[in-house]
Design a protein around this motif. Structure first.
Motif, short mmCIF file in Angstrom:
data_model
loop_
_atom_site.label_atom_id
_atom_site.label_comp_id
_atom_site.label_asym_id
_atom_site.label_seq_id
_atom_site.Cartn_x
_atom_site.Cartn_y
_atom_site.Cartn_z
N LYS A 107 0.84 -1.20 0.00
CA LYS A 107 0.00 0.00 0.00
C LYS A 107 0.88 1.26 0.00
N TRP A 108 1.95 1.25 0.79
CA TRP A 108 2.88 2.39 0.81
C TRP A 108 3.48 2.61 -0.57
N ASN A 109 3.86 1.55 -1.25
CA ASN A 109 4.41 1.67 -2.60
C ASN A 109 3.38 2.23 -3.58
N GLN A 110 2.11 1.84 -3.43
CA GLN A 110 1.04 2.41 -4.26
C GLN A 110 0.90 3.90 -4.02
N ILE A 111 0.93 4.30 -2.76
CA ILE A 111 0.82 5.72 -2.41
C ILE A 111 2.00 6.49 -3.00
N CYS A 112 3.19 5.93 -2.91
CA CYS A 112 4.38 6.59 -3.46
C CYS A 112 4.27 6.74 -4.97
N SER A 113 3.79 5.71 -5.64
CA SER A 113 3.65 5.75 -7.10
C SER A 113 2.62 6.79 -7.54
N ALA A 114 1.54 6.89 -6.78
CA ALA A 114 0.47 7.84 -7.13
C ALA A 114 0.86 9.27 -6.79
N GLY A 115 1.78 9.43 -5.87
CA GLY A 115 2.17 10.77 -5.44
C GLY A 115 1.30 11.23 -4.28
N LYS A 138 4.85 20.42 0.81
CA LYS A 138 6.19 20.29 0.21
C LYS A 138 6.83 18.93 0.49
N LEU A 139 6.09 18.01 1.09
CA LEU A 139 6.63 16.69 1.40
C LEU A 139 6.79 15.88 0.12
N ILE A 140 7.94 15.24 -0.03
CA ILE A 140 8.24 14.41 -1.20
C ILE A 140 8.47 12.98 -0.70
N ILE A 141 7.70 12.03 -1.21
CA ILE A 141 7.87 10.65 -0.75
C ILE A 141 8.43 9.76 -1.85
N SER A 142 9.09 8.71 -1.40
CA SER A 142 9.67 7.73 -2.31
C SER A 142 9.69 6.39 -1.59
N HIS A 143 9.28 5.34 -2.26
CA HIS A 143 9.28 4.03 -1.61
C HIS A 143 10.69 3.57 -1.30
#
Length: 176
Positions: A107-115, A138-143
């Motif tokens: 689920k975290w990876n899906q959220i990261c992919s979707a932005g 301004k938060l930037i996420i990456s799996h």
């Protein structure tokens, strides 16, 4: 009353004993020297004690249902960016529930992919402090790398709540 002229090193040591909310909301606005000392203190002493987390459902559909399992990812501070010191890296990952960690990771990876949009509510907590729900645009996420957080935006959002002083401090008793 004038502020005593002291070396920056002494002010930095004094700031270590002041409540972080007072530093961020008040002291940084006193002078250029206090502004620099406040930023240094917050960056070195306070930001490393923050945790950020995001809650989500582990259901397979697009809508949450009452029987869906709730999951969360909590990210702990790791380091400040060497290229852009405005950003702090939060990549110490803790997934809940542990029994569904594989599904939570997916689920975290899906959220990261979707932005991540500005609409997500992040829970932010300072060690031994309250947990507050904030928005961080301004938060930037990456799996692979966790989350890069503009630490100044995080502090603004966290400390924007009313700062309630102690009840009836000594200086107020004298005025009554």
């Amino acid at each position: 009353m004038a502020i005593p002229s002291l070396p920056t090193e002494i002010w930095l040591e004094v700031f270590r004993y002041v409540d972080p909310a007072d530093i961020w909301l008040s002291l940084q606005h006193v002078s250029k020297e206090f502004h620099a000392c406040a930023r240094d203190t917050m960056q070195a002493e306070v930001v490393p004690n923050f945790l950020i987390s995001l809650s989500f459902t582990l259901g397979s559909g697009t809508r949450a249902r009452w029987y869906d399992i709730r999951g969360s990812i909590t990210l702990g501070f790791s380091s400040m960016s060497k290229h852009n010191p405005q950003y702090a890296l939060f990549d110490k990952v803790h997934l809940l529930p542990e029994s569904c960690s594989q599904r939570a990771w997916e689920k975290w990876n899906q959220i990261c992919s979707a932005g991540v949009g500005e609409s997500l509510d992040w829970r932010v907590a300072l060690k031994d402090g309250p947990v507050r729900t904030v928005k961080m645009s301004k938060l930037i996420i990456s799996h692979k790398h966790g989350a890069w957080c503009d630490w100044r935006e995080m502090l603004d959002a966290y400390f924007k709540f009313p700062h309630v002083p102690a009840r009836n401090p000594v200086w107020q008793r004298d005025l009554v």
